[in-house]
Scaffold this motif. Sequence first.
Motif, PDB file in Angstrom:
ATOM      1  N   ILE A 154      -6.155   5.660 -11.628  1.00 22.00           N
ATOM      2  CA  ILE A 154      -7.444   5.227 -11.065  1.00 22.00           C
ATOM      3  C   ILE A 154      -7.414   3.728 -10.719  1.00 22.00           C
ATOM      4  N   PRO A 155      -6.919   2.847 -11.617  1.00 26.41           N
ATOM      5  CA  PRO A 155      -6.871   1.422 -11.250  1.00 26.41           C
ATOM      6  C   PRO A 155      -6.012   1.176  -9.994  1.00 26.41           C
ATOM      7  N   LEU A 156      -4.939   1.912  -9.850  1.00 32.87           N
ATOM      8  CA  LEU A 156      -4.094   1.744  -8.670  1.00 32.87           C
ATOM      9  C   LEU A 156      -4.795   2.240  -7.410  1.00 32.87           C
ATOM     10  N   ILE A 157      -5.602   3.280  -7.538  1.00 34.39           N
ATOM     11  CA  ILE A 157      -6.402   3.756  -6.395  1.00 34.39           C
ATOM     12  C   ILE A 157      -7.395   2.675  -5.981  1.00 34.39           C
ATOM     13  N   VAL A 158      -8.056   2.054  -6.956  1.00 35.63           N
ATOM     14  CA  VAL A 158      -9.015   0.989  -6.670  1.00 35.63           C
ATOM     15  C   VAL A 158      -8.308  -0.200  -6.007  1.00 35.63           C
ATOM     16  N   LEU A 159      -7.157  -0.590  -6.542  1.00 36.15           N
ATOM     17  CA  LEU A 159      -6.383  -1.687  -5.956  1.00 36.15           C
ATOM     18  C   LEU A 159      -5.982  -1.362  -4.519  1.00 36.15           C
ATOM     19  N   THR A 160      -5.568  -0.140  -4.271  1.00 40.96           N
ATOM     20  CA  THR A 160      -5.151   0.267  -2.937  1.00 40.96           C
ATOM     21  C   THR A 160      -6.329   0.226  -1.962  1.00 40.96           C
ATOM     22  N   LEU A 161      -7.487   0.682  -2.407  1.00 38.10           N
ATOM     23  CA  LEU A 161      -8.684   0.601  -1.561  1.00 38.10           C
ATOM     24  C   LEU A 161      -9.039  -0.853  -1.257  1.00 38.10           C
ATOM     25  N   PHE A 162      -8.919  -1.719  -2.271  1.00 39.64           N
ATOM     26  CA  PHE A 162      -9.172  -3.150  -2.063  1.00 39.64           C
ATOM     27  C   PHE A 162      -8.169  -3.715  -1.058  1.00 39.64           C
TER      28      PHE A 162
ATOM     29  N   ILE B 178       0.837  -1.205   0.000  1.00 35.47           N
ATOM     30  CA  ILE B 178       0.000   0.000   0.000  1.00 35.47           C
ATOM     31  C   ILE B 178       0.869   1.250   0.000  1.00 35.47           C
ATOM     32  N   LEU B 179       1.932   1.245   0.794  1.00 36.00           N
ATOM     33  CA  LEU B 179       2.846   2.391   0.813  1.00 36.00           C
ATOM     34  C   LEU B 179       3.429   2.637  -0.578  1.00 36.00           C
ATOM     35  N   TYR B 180       3.896   1.583  -1.221  1.00 31.92           N
ATOM     36  CA  TYR B 180       4.451   1.695  -2.572  1.00 31.92           C
ATOM     37  C   TYR B 180       3.382   2.205  -3.550  1.00 31.92           C
ATOM     38  N   GLN B 181       2.161   1.665  -3.430  1.00 33.46           N
ATOM     39  CA  GLN B 181       1.075   2.062  -4.326  1.00 33.46           C
ATOM     40  C   GLN B 181       0.709   3.527  -4.128  1.00 33.46           C
ATOM     41  N   VAL B 182       0.710   3.995  -2.886  1.00 31.66           N
ATOM     42  CA  VAL B 182       0.392   5.404  -2.631  1.00 31.66           C
ATOM     43  C   VAL B 182       1.439   6.307  -3.271  1.00 31.66           C
ATOM     44  N   ILE B 183       2.694   5.919  -3.187  1.00 32.69           N
ATOM     45  CA  ILE B 183       3.762   6.690  -3.840  1.00 32.69           C
ATOM     46  C   ILE B 183       3.501   6.752  -5.349  1.00 32.69           C
ATOM     47  N   LYS B 184       3.145   5.612  -5.937  1.00 36.30           N
ATOM     48  CA  LYS B 184       2.865   5.574  -7.375  1.00 36.30           C
ATOM     49  C   LYS B 184       1.605   6.376  -7.726  1.00 36.30           C
ATOM     50  N   ILE B 185       0.609   6.361  -6.842  1.00 35.97           N
ATOM     51  CA  ILE B 185      -0.608   7.141  -7.082  1.00 35.97           C
ATOM     52  C   ILE B 185      -0.281   8.625  -7.105  1.00 35.97           C
ATOM     53  N   VAL B 186       0.552   9.067  -6.187  1.00 30.92           N
ATOM     54  CA  VAL B 186       0.946  10.475  -6.142  1.00 30.92           C
ATOM     55  C   VAL B 186       1.678  10.853  -7.429  1.00 30.92           C
ATOM     56  N   GLN B 187       2.491   9.940  -7.949  1.00 32.72           N
ATOM     57  CA  GLN B 187       3.250  10.211  -9.171  1.00 32.72           C
ATOM     58  C   GLN B 187       2.384  10.152 -10.424  1.00 32.72           C
ATOM     59  N   ASN B 188       1.490   9.155 -10.497  1.00 35.72           N
ATOM     60  CA  ASN B 188       0.782   8.864 -11.752  1.00 35.72           C
ATOM     61  C   ASN B 188      -0.710   9.162 -11.740  1.00 35.72           C
ATOM     62  N   HIS B 189      -1.320   9.311 -10.584  1.00 33.52           N
ATOM     63  CA  HIS B 189      -2.766   9.536 -10.463  1.00 33.52           C
ATOM     64  C   HIS B 189      -3.570   8.445 -11.165  1.00 33.52           C
TER      65      HIS B 189
END
Length: 159
Positions: free
Chosen positions: A131-139, A118-129
């Motif tokens: 949507i699929p990664l946001i959904v994966l992170t919420l899951f 999740i930490l890694y995904q949040v970093i990537k979300i901040v960089q790339n915005h």
Amino acid sequence: MTFSTQSERRVHQIFEISILLKGANALVELILGLVLLVSTQLNDLLLALVQNELVEDPGDFLARHAEQFARYLTPEFQLYSALYLLSHGIVKMVLVWGLLRDKLWAYPASIAVLALFILYQVIKIVQNHSIPLIVLTLFDLLVMWLIWHEYRLLQRKNP
């Protein structure tokens, strides 16, 4: 948070389904990792597959994107991706096995691994915005909560 017996059964079913989905994800990662590891000329194969389509229709959305992706598939990128997918797949598969077998060690280990993902995904979300990664992170956050909930129940049953 205390649930009724009916609600507990429902939460446990959701837990099992989410863990099975994580297991399926791990299996896909293992298969893709093995494909990337054993196929040395994946970019050449991909380019050959889309070449005819691009000759017929130079504006083909899928073919153009596949061609662009193939240019990034260097041998180094393939090896990195293969090792990344294989390591994630193996770790997830071991944790899924432990969770489905009610191994107590698997619960805190799964929470820790998910927290890192999740930490890694949040970093990537901040960089790339993404949507699929946001959904994966919420899951993943939901799965983490379910694992924690099930772990607490197991601890109460087995003091």
